[in-house]
Structure formats: structure tokens, C-alpha cells
Design a protein around this motif. Structure first.
Motif, PDB file in Angstrom:
ATOM      1  N   ALA A 100       1.104  -1.195  -0.145  1.00 14.44           N
ATOM      2  CA  ALA A 100       0.260   0.141  -0.161  1.00 14.44           C
ATOM      3  C   ALA A 100       0.386   2.035  -0.102  1.00 14.44           C
ATOM      4  N   GLY A 101       2.100   1.292   0.929  1.00 10.62           N
ATOM      5  CA  GLY A 101       3.124   2.000   0.443  1.00 10.62           C
ATOM      6  C   GLY A 101       3.463   2.407  -0.837  1.00 10.62           C
ATOM      7  N   THR A 102       3.629   1.622  -1.150  1.00 11.91           N
ATOM      8  CA  THR A 102       4.457   2.027  -2.997  1.00 11.91           C
ATOM      9  C   THR A 102       3.720   2.072  -3.552  1.00 11.91           C
ATOM     10  N   VAL A 103       2.593   1.618  -3.652  1.00 10.06           N
ATOM     11  CA  VAL A 103       1.469   2.325  -4.291  1.00 10.06           C
ATOM     12  C   VAL A 103       0.677   4.176  -4.023  1.00 10.06           C
ATOM     13  N   VAL A 104       0.518   4.741  -2.964  1.00 18.57           N
ATOM     14  CA  VAL A 104       0.507   5.633  -3.079  1.00 18.57           C
ATOM     15  C   VAL A 104       1.944   6.460  -2.725  1.00 18.57           C
ATOM     16  N   SER A 105       3.102   5.572  -2.542  1.00 16.11           N
ATOM     17  CA  SER A 105       4.391   6.943  -2.609  1.00 16.11           C
ATOM     18  C   SER A 105       4.423   6.753  -4.246  1.00 16.11           C
ATOM     19  N   THR A 106       4.013   6.140  -5.306  1.00 12.70           N
ATOM     20  CA  THR A 106       4.424   6.017  -6.531  1.00 12.70           C
ATOM     21  C   THR A 106       5.368   4.618  -7.346  1.00 12.70           C
ATOM     22  N   ILE A 107       6.476   4.111  -5.811  1.00 10.34           N
ATOM     23  CA  ILE A 107       7.289   3.657  -6.236  1.00 10.34           C
ATOM     24  C   ILE A 107       6.925   2.523  -7.224  1.00 10.34           C
ATOM     25  N   GLY A 108       6.291   2.002  -7.154  1.00 13.07           N
ATOM     26  CA  GLY A 108       5.534   0.527  -7.458  1.00 13.07           C
ATOM     27  C   GLY A 108       6.645  -0.376  -8.305  1.00 13.07           C
ATOM     28  N   TYR A 109       7.567  -1.255  -6.800  1.00 13.73           N
ATOM     29  CA  TYR A 109       8.510  -2.062  -7.428  1.00 13.73           C
ATOM     30  C   TYR A 109       7.687  -3.129  -8.507  1.00 13.73           C
ATOM     31  N   GLY A 110       6.950  -3.301  -8.324  1.00 12.71           N
ATOM     32  CA  GLY A 110       6.098  -4.295  -8.820  1.00 12.71           C
ATOM     33  C   GLY A 110       6.251  -5.881  -8.949  1.00 12.71           C
ATOM     34  N   THR A 111       6.906  -5.663  -7.433  1.00 14.46           N
ATOM     35  CA  THR A 111       7.865  -7.713  -7.330  1.00 14.46           C
ATOM     36  C   THR A 111       5.919  -8.063  -6.628  1.00 14.46           C
ATOM     37  N   LEU A 112       5.558  -7.371  -5.880  1.00 19.47           N
ATOM     38  CA  LEU A 112       4.643  -7.938  -5.167  1.00 19.47           C
ATOM     39  C   LEU A 112       3.376  -6.908  -5.866  1.00 19.47           C
ATOM     40  N   ARG A 113       2.185  -7.320  -7.013  1.00 21.11           N
ATOM     41  CA  ARG A 113       1.081  -6.866  -7.519  1.00 21.11           C
ATOM     42  C   ARG A 113      -0.426  -7.998  -7.259  1.00 21.11           C
TER      43      ARG A 113
END
Length: 252
Positions: A100-113
Motif C-alpha cells: 500500500a505504501g509503495t502504491v501511494v508513494s508511486t514507487i511501484g516495485y512490481g514484485t508484489l501486485r
């Protein structure tokens, strides 16, 4: 009174932000967990079937197996080791919160989706409202940090220092302190916890805090490594404050 209402607003914003992340994490968990378990069971069955017949598989069957295996790994399912891994979910609470944190911060690693239709649609709306909330939150935290900066400047001014020199020194101080606290020390921590080299730690920290987020290095994902329980939550908090520090630098 203005000071008091400002503090109240900040408190409400911080609380709202974390509640938003926690609720989002819980929803992602509910939507994704069962589907992921099915995927893990399917991967385990595929591995079983392969181990029983691998001596007389045709080339085409072998190719298909490789294809399925690659797909499973891309989806975060590693059919390595014994059955117990089926119970370890990628969507446990710590991971969901991190996601959730990587979504709102627009980091978006793409490992968990999210892979279910529900999870994907929820993700769209979660990000739609979460990204602006994240920007407001970071701006507020940055403002609080810049108040510290002003206090430091005032103190130096009273000591008889010139304004231009003060500006330069406070910028230098925040740059140096931030690099130490958000890049150098965490990289050491990642080196110990993840077994990366120090330069890989610096690379990961920078790619994360600049919100590039390639996803080639991600914390807490190596199979067979024992991480302490709140590791990813701690990393999520480091990311939030690291992003606020970067926002402050741009402000300064």
C-alpha cells in the motif's frame, strides 16, 4: 490558537494517512490472499507432476513446464522447498502494508501486485485518492522539518551570522544529515539484513527514495532468509520519512 489548530490538523492528517494505508492493506489482503494460495497449490502440483515423470518428458512438455515455472516465479510463487511455503502468504499484513505504501508513494516495485480483478480495480481507486493524500502528507511533514530549519537559522542569526551564510549552512546541514540518516545508515542496515554489498544498499536506497523503484532489489523477499517480524513495516516508515526529506530539500 492558530498554532493549536495547526497541530490538530497535522495530527488528523497523520492519523488519516496511516488509517488509509492500514485499511488499504487489509482490503488488498482480503482480495488477494485466496487467489495466491490457489496459485501456490497449482505450482506445487506442477512440481510434483514434473518430479514423477521427468525421465520421459517430451521436448514440448519440458518447454511448457519451463513456461509455467517462469510464470509462477514472475507472480512471486517460488516452488522451492517443501509444502509449508503454501501457508506463508506474500499478502500477510506486513507485506500488504508495504505494498500500500509503495502504491501511494508511486514507487511501484512490481514484485508484489494485485492479480484478481477486484484487487486491480481497488488498486486503481486506492491510488487515485492515495497519491494526492500522500503528497499532502509529505508536504506537511516537510513543513514541520523546515520549521526546525528556521529555528536553526534564527539561532545562528542571533549569534551574529550573515543571512546568506545561514541559508547555505542550513541547506548543507539538512543535505548532510539526510544523506547520513536516509542513505548511508540504511544501506549498512540492508547490507546486514539482506546480505547485499554496501553499494547495492546505496543503489536500492536511492532508487527507492527517488521513487524510480525498478524492483530489481526489494527488501524482505529473499527465499530462505530469516527476517525479523516488523522489518518491512520499518522499511515502509523509512521510505515515508525519506520521501519527506527529499520534498524538504526541494522546498529549501
Amino acid at each position: 490558537k492558530a498554532m493549536c489548530s495547526g497541530k490538530l490538523q497535522t495530527g488528523l492528517l497523520v492519523a488519516g494517512y496511516f488509517i488509509y494505508l492500514l485499511v488499504g492493506a487489509a482490503v488488498f489482503q482480503v482480495l488477494e490472499r485466496a487467489a495466491e494460495k490457489q496459485e501456490k497449490i497449482a505450482a506445487a502440483q506442477m512440481k510434483e507432476a514434473f518430479l514423477q515423470n521427468f525421465t520421459h518428458l517430451t521436448v514440448a512438455e519440458m518447454e511448457q513446464f519451463m513456461k509455467n515455472l517462469t510464470e509462477a516465479i514472475q507472480n512471486g510463487v517460488y516452488p522451492v522447498g517443501n509444502e509449508s511455503q503454501i501457508e506463508d502468504s506474500n499478502w500477510d499484513f506486513s507485506n500488504s502494508f508495504f505494498f500500500a505504501g509503495t502504491v501511494v508513494s508511486t514507487i511501484g516495485y512490481g514484485t508484489l501486485r494485485p492479480k484478481t480483478a477486484g484487487g486491480q480495480i481497488f488498486c486503481v481507486f486506492f491510488a487515485l485518492f492515495g497519491i494526492p493524500l500522500n503528497i499532502v502528507f509529505l508536504h506537511r511533514v516537510g513543513k514541520m522539518l523546515s520549521l526546525l530549519c528556521k529555528k536553526l537559522g534564527k539561532y545562528l542569526y542571533e549569534k551574529g551570522m550573515r543571512k546568506k551564510k545561514i541559508k547555505f549552512l542550513t541547506l548543507l546541514f539538512f543535505l548532510a544529515a539526510g544523506i547520513l540518516v536516509f542513505l548511508c545508515l540504511p544501506s549498512l542496515f540492508f547490507q546486514i539484513t539482506e546480505g547485499w554489498s554496501y553499494s547495492e544498499g546505496i543503489y536500492f536506497a536511492f532508487i527507492t527514495l527517488s521513487t524510480i523503484g525498478f524492483g530489481d532489489y526489494v527488501v524482505g523477499k529473499q527465499p530462505g532468509r530469516n527476517y525479523f517480524s516488523y522489518y518491512r513495516t520499518l522499511v515502509a516508515i523509512w521510505i515515508i520519512f525519506g520521501l519527506a526529506w527529499i520534498a524538504l530539500l526541494f522546498n529549501l
